[in-house]
Design an enzyme around this catalytic site. Structure first.
Site, PDB file in Angstrom:
ATOM      1  N   SER A 115     -28.714  22.906  66.765  1.00 41.37           N
ATOM      2  CA  SER A 115     -27.684  22.333  65.839  1.00 41.37           C
ATOM      3  C   SER A 115     -27.229  21.195  65.874  1.00 41.37           C
ATOM      4  CB  SER A 115     -26.522  23.112  65.634  1.00 41.37           C
ATOM      5  OG  SER A 115     -25.680  23.228  66.623  1.00 41.37           O
ATOM      6  N   VAL A 179     -25.105  23.440  70.940  1.00 41.64           N
ATOM      7  CA  VAL A 179     -24.234  22.694  70.195  1.00 41.64           C
ATOM      8  C   VAL A 179     -23.752  21.435  70.716  1.00 41.64           C
ATOM      9  CG1 VAL A 179     -22.386  23.982  71.770  1.00 41.64           C
ATOM     10  CG2 VAL A 179     -21.920  23.102  69.545  1.00 41.64           C
ATOM     11  N   ILE A 210     -25.342  22.535  75.742  1.00 39.83           N
ATOM     12  CA  ILE A 210     -24.282  21.693  75.323  1.00 39.83           C
ATOM     13  C   ILE A 210     -25.144  20.470  75.155  1.00 39.83           C
ATOM     14  CG2 ILE A 210     -22.396  20.328  75.916  1.00 39.83           C
ATOM     15  CD1 ILE A 210     -22.025  23.622  75.706  1.00 39.83           C
ATOM     16  N   LYS A 211     -25.179  19.918  74.007  1.00 41.70           N
ATOM     17  CA  LYS A 211     -25.996  18.721  73.548  1.00 41.70           C
ATOM     18  C   LYS A 211     -25.180  17.305  73.862  1.00 41.70           C
ATOM     19  CE  LYS A 211     -28.869  18.698  69.946  1.00 41.70           C
ATOM     20  NZ  LYS A 211     -29.419  18.522  68.577  1.00 41.70           N
ATOM     21  N   ILE A 212     -25.732  16.641  74.706  1.00 40.51           N
ATOM     22  CA  ILE A 212     -25.523  15.220  74.909  1.00 40.51           C
ATOM     23  C   ILE A 212     -26.442  14.223  74.420  1.00 40.51           C
ATOM     24  CG2 ILE A 212     -24.626  13.516  76.959  1.00 40.51           C
ATOM     25  CD1 ILE A 212     -23.823  16.013  78.421  1.00 40.51           C
TER      26      ILE A 212
END
Length: 440
Positions: A115, A179, A210-212
């Site tokens: 997402s 996310v 966790i998207k970075i």
């Protein structure tokens, strides 16, 4: 504006009753879901049938219905073959309510979800499925940004639950839901670190990524977050030089984690594809020579092939072998931006040529449908590395600066996500103001 410390842990029970949404046009899903039953039993009681029609273009209709007695297993699709025969994990690049729309996709072979702020902007602003929880959060006195995060985290937690059986069956190899931290933090190293820690804590699911973003400022964030034992999806990678920096950040993070067992600390590196062709094709058309025009539609796949070659080199040798002894897993390449923007190109252009082991392929509706309908399952990535190197060099000789292309696409990607994030907050504020006018 809510600070990280002000945001509260969302209450899953607050959204137990949700109305269905009509966010997707293709594929179309019809699902009758029995709440409260274990996911495994729900999946086993579902029947997936696939009908392929050809009108102006191929379309996939997935119908899901309850069966009496012991139902027959879901029909196999090319997604099952992709994973079992080629070792590539097909993921779905979309998420909205009801998250139970994901069940027929899981049955068809989807093994994870990605997402981003744009996906949630479309989902929340165009659906009434979020209204009940929104009203509850407003009544509880939450500010707009806190409301945004609680809506999003609720969806992420629910999706994680659906994919948890895959995560368990693969011993943490698959079944992840991603996310993203706030796009406002794309140039803030420390802010990104704190946001990633917070998201990891409040989602509180073993199979969340966790998207970075892979901005210059956030590459150090990746190392720090990994070293804290948090699984990361590094997004918005557009160039080989930045990709190498991302791999190094992952390796540095593993080494500095202090963990004796690294087997549960995983990561993916999302290398974007179609946007590369969109920009470089415009540059080639401006050059206008026959040689330049003949290279249209070839840049993205060529660079992706070189990225896979780099992946193979970096995850080998003494440094990597030392980490493997502690259970370390490779940071898998994830092919993102796989939908075809130019209608003149084949609709599987950014899927068929990128198939290879230990990789992930995330697809939005259009690309997913096309691949299930007429995709080819065979090892393709890296099959002709010399050709990819030739295309890459030919573009350089024409004046294409790959690093500049990467920097421009990265800036555009960050800006696009930031605009989606800001637009959604404005929409939520307007909804809040209208509710106040009618007394909630």
């Amino acid at each position: 504006m809510a600070s990280i410390s002000k945001l509260s842990n969302p209450n899953l029970a607050a959204a137990s009753s949700r109305s269905s949404s009509a966010l997707r046009s293709e594929p179309t899903f019809s699902l009758k879901f029995l709440t409260g039953a274990p996911i495994q039993k729900q999946l086993s009681s579902l029947r997936l049938s696939v009908r392929r029609d050809r009108v102006e273009r191929s379309s996939l209709v997935v119908r899901c219905s309850q069966q009496d007695g012991n139902g027959a297993p879901a029909k196999r699709t090319t997604l099952h073959d992709l994973y079992e025969q080629q070792g590539q994990s097909p993921w779905y690049d979309n998420l909205c309510r009801p998250v139970t729309d994901l069940l027929p996709l899981i049955a068809s072979g989807v093994r994870g979800v990605t997402s981003n702020p744009t996906i949630f902007q479309k989902a929340i602003s165009s659906s009434s499925a979020y209204d009940e929880q929104f009203r509850q959060l407003v009544s509880a006195g939450k500010d707009i940004e806190s409301i945004y995060w609680e809506l999003v985290i609720n969806d992420i937690q629910d999706a994680c639950k659906l994919f948890e059986p895959i995560y368990d069956q693969t011993d943490g190899g698959d079944g992840y839901v991603s996310v993203e931290v706030s796009p406002r933090l794309a140039n803030d190293t420390n802010g990104t670190i704190e946001a990633a820690k917070w998201l990891h804590q409040v989602v509180n699911r073993p199979n969340v990524y966790i998207k970075i973003p892979a901005t210059a400022e956030c590459v150090p964030s990746i190392k720090e977050v990994i070293s804290n034992g948090i699984c990361v999806n590094v997004t918005l990678i557009f160039s080989l030089s930045r990709y190498e920096a991302v791999i190094d950040a992952y390796l540095d993070g593993l080494e500095s984690s202090g963990l004796d067992d690294l087997s549960r600390l995983t990561s993916v590196a999302s290398f974007f594809v179609s946007r590369v062709d969109t920009l470089i094709d415009k540059m080639l058309e401006e050059i206008g020579t026959t040689e330049a025009l003949d290279l249209r539609g070839k840049a993205a796949v060529a660079q992706a092939a070189l990225a896979y070659s780099l992946y193979q080199k970096k995850f080998s040798g003494p440094r990597w072998e030392a980490l493997v002894k502690k259970g370390a897993k490779k940071q898998r390449l994830l092919w993102a931006s796989t939908s075809v923007k130019n209608p003149a190109y084949p609709d599987t252009l950014y899927v068929d040529p990128l198939i290879g082991p230990d990789t992930v392929l995330t697809m939005p509706d259009q690309a997913l449908q096309a691949f299930i309908d007429h995709g080819t399952v065979s090892r393709t990535i890296g099959s002709n590395l010399s050709e990819a190197e030739g295309i890459y060099s030919a573009l350089e000789k024409l004046g294409i600066d790959w690093n500049k292309v990467g920097s421009q696409l990265e800036a555009e990607g960050v800006d696009s996500f930031r605009k989606s994030f800001d637009s959604l907050l404005v929409s939520l504020q307007k909804k809040l103001d209208s509710l106040k006018l009618v007394g909630l």
